[in-house]
Structure formats: C-alpha cells, structure tokens
Design a protein around this motif. Structure first.
Motif, PDB file in Angstrom:
ATOM      1  N   UNK A  38       0.833  -1.201   0.000  1.00  0.00           N
ATOM      2  CA  UNK A  38       0.000   0.000   0.000  1.00  0.00           C
ATOM      3  C   UNK A  38       0.867   1.250   0.000  1.00  0.00           C
ATOM      4  N   UNK A  39       1.917   1.249   0.831  1.00  0.00           N
ATOM      5  CA  UNK A  39       2.803   2.408   0.910  1.00  0.00           C
ATOM      6  C   UNK A  39       3.500   2.658  -0.422  1.00  0.00           C
ATOM      7  N   UNK A  48       1.632  10.153  -0.698  1.00  0.00           N
ATOM      8  CA  UNK A  48       2.580  10.492   0.369  1.00  0.00           C
ATOM      9  C   UNK A  48       3.929  10.744  -0.289  1.00  0.00           C
ATOM     10  N   UNK A  49       4.752  11.583   0.350  1.00  0.00           N
ATOM     11  CA  UNK A  49       6.067  11.824  -0.238  1.00  0.00           C
ATOM     12  C   UNK A  49       7.037  10.727   0.198  1.00  0.00           C
ATOM     13  N   UNK A  50       8.209  10.707  -0.436  1.00  0.00           N
ATOM     14  CA  UNK A  50       9.165   9.631  -0.203  1.00  0.00           C
ATOM     15  C   UNK A  50       9.693   9.646   1.227  1.00  0.00           C
ATOM     16  N   UNK A  51       9.868  10.840   1.810  1.00  0.00           N
ATOM     17  CA  UNK A  51      10.351  10.916   3.184  1.00  0.00           C
ATOM     18  C   UNK A  51       9.369  10.271   4.155  1.00  0.00           C
ATOM     19  N   UNK A  52       8.102  10.528   3.944  1.00  0.00           N
ATOM     20  CA  UNK A  52       7.069   9.919   4.793  1.00  0.00           C
ATOM     21  C   UNK A  52       7.094   8.404   4.653  1.00  0.00           C
ATOM     22  N   UNK A  53       7.192   7.934   3.410  1.00  0.00           N
ATOM     23  CA  UNK A  53       7.242   6.487   3.180  1.00  0.00           C
ATOM     24  C   UNK A  53       8.456   5.874   3.859  1.00  0.00           C
ATOM     25  N   UNK A  54       9.606   6.550   3.764  1.00  0.00           N
ATOM     26  CA  UNK A  54      10.822   6.023   4.385  1.00  0.00           C
ATOM     27  C   UNK A  54      10.672   5.892   5.890  1.00  0.00           C
ATOM     28  N   UNK A  55      10.012   6.884   6.512  1.00  0.00           N
ATOM     29  CA  UNK A  55       9.837   6.828   7.961  1.00  0.00           C
ATOM     30  C   UNK A  55       8.904   5.686   8.363  1.00  0.00           C
TER      31      UNK A  55
END
Length: 291
Positions: A38-39, A48-55
């Motif tokens: 999903x992410x 969602x942006x990549x930073x959010x996904x990484x976190x």
C-alpha cells in the motif's frame, strides 16, 4: 458508444491502484507485506512523499530487528576508566562529542555506570571541591543482544533513559545502544556538529550500523563508491542488475544472495523488476576478522 478517449486509460490506471488498496483493507489481511504494498502504491501516486514512506518503512523494519543488529560493537565503544581523573576525561569528552560515557574498571566487561558530561561539568566550576567520579555515575541498563528493538524503544521512553549496555549470552559486554540509534532507523541519520559527513545519498539509506536500504536502480559507480566495492560494470549498469544476474531468475521478496562479501536481500519487487534491496555489510571484531 464506448469511451475510448485517452482519459479512459488514465482512469483505469487510477482505478487499478485504488481497487488494490481497497481490496487489501477490505480483506483485512493484517500482514506487513500488504502494508508495504500500500505504501509503495501511495508513494508512486504521490499520495505520500518519499520521506514519509521512508519513515513508515523504518517503523515497520524495527519490528524485525534485534539489538545485535543495530548496536555499537564493543570495539567501537568509547569508554572512560574509573581510575582516571577529570584531567583525562575532559579531552576524551571533547574529542568524541558525546554526552554519555560508560565508565569501566579494568576492562569493558566491567561497566560501573554511565557518566553524563553535564554532571561532571557542573563540578568543574568549583575547583576547590574534590571530584569523586563514582559519586556522579548513573545506573547502567543492561539488555541482551536478542532483545527486540521496538521493545527497547518502548522502555527507553517509559523509563526516560537514553543508553544501554548490551551483553551476550555469556554475560560479556558486546556493545552499546542508544535511543538515537533506534530513532535513526525511523527518521534517518540524526547529524549534529560533531558528526562526520557521510557519503549518504537518496538512493542509499542507512537502516542500522550494518544494514542499508538501496534502490535497485542505483548506478554501479555510485554503489561502488559508497561501499568501497568493485562490482563489474560489464555485467550490469545498476546494482539491481548485478543482483538479478546472481540470482539467475526474478527473485521474490525476502530472497537473499551474497555477492562479493555483501549480503543482498530483496525488499520490494514485482514480476518484472527489483525495486529495493537491503544490503548487509559483514561485522568485524576487534582483530579485524569477520564475525
């Protein structure tokens, strides 16, 4: 008349990933792999942006990690000897830039407590007062190598301590772990004025002391420069190509392979290509041999 306009294909594409998300949550599979899917879809479609996904990826990853995976190994621990005085402590503190120090007697297997730099600095103002280091020590927290990282983070928060000494199954000190080590798994490297600049890129993200998350499309030159490796560009242009060549088939999530001393594990992939890989760098003991 059917709608064969260009917009219909975009609508179908949009509906496709929305249907996939809906299907996942409607079925309520409750698996981490489905959450990761999903992410990935949400990031690909700019929800969602990549930073959010990484976190969020980092939060999911710590559930699978043990303290041994992220600890500062014994050979890299900066300790102070209880028999030394402040005149030796201060230069070591300044050079390291740390705020907490394990105080040892004899060797690193005998940690007497934790000294906070601020506790010592308060007493240095009064030069006439004798400084007894043992009176300044905070209690040590001891955790086994096998303890789960997410469990330790919960204890760090509940008990408001920031550092723990890690022991092996025989009770010997094998390393050190701090709350910063865990938080960096989630938010990425936390740098301050004392940290050395690392050659970290958008394609390569540090997950723990020995584990990195790497985009499969990372150019081989960039990968070799970061890991000081020598993978051959004649075989492939990207690290994903090197890994795919080594497998000899399209690998699935979770499959591992060792290439040139590094361990590659497929983190995300579909039926056509590898997307993300975790790279594990072998640990080395104090003599420099692989552990």
């Amino acid at each position: 008349m059917s709608d064969d306009s260009p917009h219909s294909s975009n609508g179908s594409s949009s509906k496709g990933w929305l249907d996939k998300i809906s299907q996942i949550f409607n079925d309520e599979p409750q698996t981490k792999e489905d959450v990761v899917d999903v992410l990935a879809i949400a990031a690909q479609n700019d929800l969602i942006d990549q930073n959010t996904k990484n976190m969020i990826d980092g939060v999911l990853e710590i559930a699978d990690l043990r303290i041994r995976d992220i600890m500062i190994p014994r050979s890299q621990m900066i300790t102070l000897d209880l028999s030394d005085g402040p005149e030796k402590f201060i230069p070591a503190m300044i050079e390291s830039g740390h705020s907490r120090f394990p105080i040892v007697a004899e060797d690193k297997d005998h940690v007497e407590g934790i000294l906070l730099a601020k506790d010592l600095l308060k007493l240095l103002i009064d030069r006439d007062k004798e400084i007894i280091i043992k009176d300044l020590l905070r209690p040590i927290v001891v955790v086994p190598e096998s303890k789960r990282v997410d469990s330790l983070l919960k204890e760090f928060r509940q008990n408001r301590y920031h550092m723990a000494v890690v022991v092996d199954e025989y009770g010997g000190v094998s390393g050190l772990v701090t709350i910063e080590d865990i938080l960096e798994l989630i938010v990425g490297e936390i740098e301050d004025e004392f940290d050395l600049e690392e050659n970290q890129t958008d394609n390569i993200r540090k997950v723990s002391k020995h584990v990195f998350m790497v985009q499969a499309l990372t150019e081989l030159d960039e990968f070799n420069a970061f890991f000081n490796s020598e993978y051959n560009k004649e075989e492939a242009d990207t690290i994903g190509g090197i890994v795919l060549h080594q497998f000899g088939h399209m690998p699935e999530k979770g499959e591992e392979v060792e290439v040139g001393g590094l361990i590659f594990k497929i983190h995300t992939a579909d039926t056509r290509r590898i997307q993300q890989i975790t790279v594990t760098v072998p640990k080395f003991d104090e003599e420099g041999s692989e552990s």
